[in-house]
Motif scaffolding. Structure first.
Motif, PDB file in Angstrom:
ATOM      1  N   MET A  11      43.015  37.015  40.217  1.00  0.00           N
ATOM      2  CA  MET A  11      43.414  35.630  40.073  1.00  0.00           C
ATOM      3  C   MET A  11      42.181  34.744  39.913  1.00  0.00           C
ATOM      4  N   ARG A  23      38.733  32.426  41.537  1.00  0.00           N
ATOM      5  CA  ARG A  23      38.552  31.138  42.198  1.00  0.00           C
ATOM      6  C   ARG A  23      38.693  30.001  41.202  1.00  0.00           C
ATOM      7  N   ARG A  47      40.891  22.899  41.007  1.00  0.00           N
ATOM      8  CA  ARG A  47      41.478  22.837  42.349  1.00  0.00           C
ATOM      9  C   ARG A  47      42.150  21.489  42.595  1.00  0.00           C
ATOM     10  N   MET A  82      45.380  21.538  40.690  1.00  0.00           N
ATOM     11  CA  MET A  82      46.351  22.399  41.373  1.00  0.00           C
ATOM     12  C   MET A  82      46.866  21.732  42.643  1.00  0.00           C
ATOM     13  N   TRP A 121      50.623  21.224  43.601  1.00  0.00           N
ATOM     14  CA  TRP A 121      51.178  21.812  44.824  1.00  0.00           C
ATOM     15  C   TRP A 121      51.780  20.745  45.733  1.00  0.00           C
ATOM     16  N   LEU A 135      48.150  30.361  36.085  1.00  0.00           N
ATOM     17  CA  LEU A 135      48.275  29.693  37.375  1.00  0.00           C
ATOM     18  C   LEU A 135      49.296  28.562  37.350  1.00  0.00           C
ATOM     19  N   PRO A 162      53.092  24.688  39.488  1.00  0.00           N
ATOM     20  CA  PRO A 162      52.328  25.883  39.879  1.00  0.00           C
ATOM     21  C   PRO A 162      53.157  27.140  39.650  1.00  0.00           C
ATOM     22  N   ARG A 197      50.831  27.502  46.990  1.00  0.00           N
ATOM     23  CA  ARG A 197      49.442  27.422  47.456  1.00  0.00           C
ATOM     24  C   ARG A 197      49.124  28.585  48.394  1.00  0.00           C
ATOM     25  N   ASP A 228      50.439  31.547  48.500  1.00  0.00           N
ATOM     26  CA  ASP A 228      50.322  32.791  47.735  1.00  0.00           C
ATOM     27  C   ASP A 228      48.956  32.888  47.065  1.00  0.00           C
ATOM     28  N   TYR A 229      48.497  31.770  46.513  1.00  0.00           N
ATOM     29  CA  TYR A 229      47.189  31.752  45.863  1.00  0.00           C
ATOM     30  C   TYR A 229      46.078  32.056  46.878  1.00  0.00           C
ATOM     31  N   GLU A 235      46.058  35.652  47.902  1.00  0.00           N
ATOM     32  CA  GLU A 235      45.481  36.484  46.845  1.00  0.00           C
ATOM     33  C   GLU A 235      43.959  36.417  46.864  1.00  0.00           C
TER      34      GLU A 235
END
Length: 116
Positions: A1, A3, A9, A12, A16, A53, A67, A71, A73-74, A77
């Motif tokens: 996945m 960073r 971020r 995202m 989220w 993503l 998403p 969040r 789950d990310y 991972e």
């Protein structure tokens, strides 16, 4: 996945934090304090979509972005990817467990006692 960069971020996080898919205009408004161009936000959303993503759906002439995963789950991972960097996960897990707060340790304990 992989960073996320700082701007990825932020985008995202804006997605989220929303309950529903958002347009570029909405995400741009959420990030107004950063002084970003509308096209910059659109480019970041397109790249996040290409990376898998973010998913998007047509809404008239606009796209709505959401998403692809929660969040949590990310983050999970990312943690698994970090663990994969070591040959022996045990010491890394112990070090991690020793660094969390009491509440976080209790959450881990509950999760281990009641796996899905």
């Amino acid at each position: 996945m992989g960073r996320l960069g700082e701007l990825e971020r932020a985008v995202m996080d804006a997605l989220w934090d929303r309950a529903e898919p958002a347009t570029v205009r909405t995400v741009h408004a959420d990030l107004v304090e950063r002084g970003l161009a509308y096209t910059t936000v659109m480019t970041v959303l397109t790249r996040l979509t290409d990376k898998g993503l973010v998913r998007r759906e047509r809404d008239g002439r606009a796209w709505r972005y959401a998403p692809a995963a929660a969040r949590e789950d990310y983050i999970a991972e990312l943690m698994l990817e970090a663990l994969a960097l070591t040959g022996d996960r045990g010491p890394a897990l112990v070090r991690f467990a020793n660094s969390v707060s009491t509440d976080e340790a209790e959450a881990l304990r509950r999760a281990l006692e009641n796996p899905r």
